[in-house]
Design an enzyme around this catalytic site. Structure first.
Site, PDB file in Angstrom:
ATOM      1  N   CYS A 356     142.323 100.568  24.098  1.00 22.89           N
ATOM      2  CA  CYS A 356     141.416 100.708  25.203  1.00 22.89           C
ATOM      3  C   CYS A 356     141.501  99.146  25.691  1.00 22.89           C
ATOM      4  O   CYS A 356     142.397  98.906  26.392  1.00 22.89           O
ATOM      5  CB  CYS A 356     139.945 100.959  24.892  1.00 22.89           C
ATOM      6  SG  CYS A 356     138.765 101.460  26.280  1.00 22.89           S
ATOM      7  N   HIS A 467     140.488 105.918  22.106  1.00 25.27           N
ATOM      8  CA  HIS A 467     139.763 105.950  20.923  1.00 25.27           C
ATOM      9  C   HIS A 467     139.963 106.954  19.899  1.00 25.27           C
ATOM     10  O   HIS A 467     140.072 107.988  20.226  1.00 25.27           O
ATOM     11  CB  HIS A 467     138.273 105.743  21.180  1.00 25.27           C
ATOM     12  CG  HIS A 467     138.079 104.273  22.006  1.00 25.27           C
ATOM     13  ND1 HIS A 467     138.179 103.192  21.234  1.00 25.27           N
ATOM     14  CD2 HIS A 467     137.621 104.180  23.109  1.00 25.27           C
ATOM     15  CE1 HIS A 467     137.746 102.089  22.133  1.00 25.27           C
ATOM     16  NE2 HIS A 467     137.468 102.759  23.197  1.00 25.27           N
TER      17      HIS A 467
END
Length: 542
Positions: A356, A467
């Site tokens: 991310c 994630h």
């Protein structure tokens, strides 16, 4: 419970009542990180085991650990975990308000899974809390109509006298929820009797009446030595001690926020026979560190969270994790010297993974024309990949299912995870070895698509927006075996089922609480509270 004005402020329509509202029980604590989240999860699993349709609830959560619901909304990670303990899908009603700290005294406010903006502490308290109160009541109303029982988690302490007049997380919420309260204290931090007595002394008389019992958590030692203190406590506050719960470690369950990270790090650094040394850079605005929970269960892996070059050591893998402020944390990498260390690690053939925000940092530049992330409109990235990220006010929250195509010789591996980020990443030149997730929902997605990840040709350095990618057992197993192979240490023969271990952890936690808490009395408190105490405890809405 609510008038029509309150209901119109919600994102959805409340169902028509078909039966009596669910019974409720609220877990409050003498402080943060006393174990409220795990105790709530334990009670959720116990009620599920006992045949109750149960759901968790936390009105307002302040956390950088997020969970994406099946409909693509963002809530606190702990409530997602508690929903799993209940065996139900998580919804935003279980955590209608999420505060994600962004800068000092400022947080992104997420309401029913979508950000509404960044607010300072005073602005939120003075301007938004009255509206937040109605949103909380509405979400609670819907949960109580749908389930048999709702287990509510408080936040911080109910004894914060400066916050009580606009409280939406502790005692006022207990009134709206028609809930008796169990007060939890952590004996491991010391001063447990002072914490309990002090909390009870600060509470108003009607609030003390609502407290129906005490649980002492994280006990280590011989409980018989504690008995004189328990007897004194019960006489002093005139409330029963419902249980003393011994410390229970090694659970494959998520923590709520960074308050519990230090304890987790200490456990992760004590692998009995570490063959692989994995470093996670502990960014100042670190988020979603639960991405690395599965590594805890790999017996030959040691994970170290580091803040400085002095802690670098000789890692086999360096991970750039998620962050709530990509720009400021990239500046931190440079100021601390960690960026230079990272470049040296790559140049010497080391492995690096970015997730991310960590992936965003790996590009050539970060552009923030609307100052969404910070007050820096443009910043040079680490330059590992030929890409740039532009931050926008739109936030992407989505569950991901597909196949990861990343340096594997076959057609990739099935993976699932979630995306939570503000910013869109594009490549500035063709990439010969793209890393991407071929989404199941887009079977005709072009091969050139690579916005969700990148990998170097030799596969040593890669990054992704996904994630939870390390929660995919086969993916994690293959990746770690590549690391093992490169280091010349024995390969792992079989992937560890992290989800299987997680389910075992729920049952183990529930069994542990059953053994040390008077659950028969807890049931009597929960089921018998409403009719007997409604007038006395002030159950009507304020």
């Amino acid at each position: 419970m609510m008038d029509s004005t309150e209901k119109t402020l919600s994102n959805s329509t409340s169902p028509s009542p078909t039966s009596s509202p669910a019974v409720t029980l609220m877990i409050q604590g003498t402080a943060s990180d006393v174990g409220k989240s795990l105790l709530t999860a334990a009670l959720c699993r116990i009620l599920k085991q006992d045949g109750r349709r149960v759901a968790p609830f936390k009105s307002q959560n302040m956390s950088l650990n997020s969970y994406v619901t099946p409909d693509g909304k963002e809530i606190g990670r702990a409530q997602g975990m508690q929903a799993d303990a209940c065996g139900i899908e998580a919804t935003t009603d279980m955590n209608p308000i999420l505060l994600k700290p962004k800068r000092d005294m400022e947080a992104q406010v997420v309401v029913h899974g979508k950000p509404i903006g960044d607010l300072g502490a005073r602005e939120y308290r003075e301007q938004y809390l009255p509206q937040a109160e109605l949103i909380v009541k509405d979400a609670l109303f819907r949960l109580r109509e749908k389930y048999d029982a709702v287990i509510i988690e408080g936040a911080g302490s109910p004894a914060e006298v400066n916050l009580k007049d606009r409280d939406i997380v502790n005692m006022r919420l207990a009134g709206w929820a028609d809930a008796p309260v169990i007060l939890v204290a952590d004996i491991d931090r010391g001063g447990v009797f002072a914490a309990i007595v002090g909390t009870m002394e600060i509470l108003e008389p009607e609030e003390r009446d609502r407290v129906q019992g005490i649980i002492i958590n994280k006990f280590r030692g011989d409980v018989s030595l504690l008995t004189p203190g328990l007897d004194w406590l019960e006489k002093r506050i005139r409330k029963p001690v419902l249980g003393v719960i011994p410390f229970l470690g090694d659970l494959a369950l998520e923590d709520e926020d960074s308050a519990s990270l230090d304890g987790k790090v200490n456990r992760w650094e004590t692998s009995p026979d570490p063959q692989l040394d994995i470093v996670v850079i502990r960014l100042p605005h670190l988020s979603n560190f639960t991405d690395f929970d599965p590594l805890l269960k790999e017996p030959d892996v040691r994970v170290r969270f580091i803040r400085s070059v002095q802690e670098w050591g000789e890692p086999d893998v360096v991970i750039l994790p998620g962050s709530k402020n990509t720009v400021q944390d990239l500046l931190y990498l440079r100021e601390s010297g960690l960026a230079q260390k990272l470049h040296g690690h790559i140049e010497s053939g080391g492995r690096v993974t970015g997730i991310c925000a960590g992936y965003q940092m790996m590009g050539r530049r970060l552009l923030d024309p609307d100052l969404v992330e910070s007050n820096v409109p443009e910043l040079a990235g680490l330059g590992i990949f030929p890409m740039e990220t532009v931050f926008t006010k739109d936030k992407r929250t989505e569950r991901i299912n597909g196949r990861a195509v990343a340096g594997f010789k076959d057609n990739g591996m099935a993976v699932e995870g979630y995306e939570i980020h503000m910013g869109s990443t594009t490549f500035l030149q063709p990439v010969t070895h793209p890393f991407h997730i071929r989404l199941d929902r887009l079977p005709e997605e072009p091969e050139s698509y690579h916005g969700d990840g990148a990998i170097t040709p030799e596969g040593m350095v890669w990054g992704t927006y996904i994630h939870g990618i390390l929660h995919n057992d086969d993916f994690r197993h293959r990746w770690l075996n590549e690391v093992r192979c490169g280091k010349g240490v024995p390969l792992s023969e079989q992937a560890i089922s992290f989800n299987g271990l997680r389910e075992q952890s729920f049952d183990r936690l529930a069994d542990h609480v059953r053994q040390h808490v008077d659950m028969e009395r807890v049931y009597r408190i929960m089921d018998g509270w409403g009719f007997v105490n409604s007038e006395k405890a002030g159950m009507k809405d304020e």
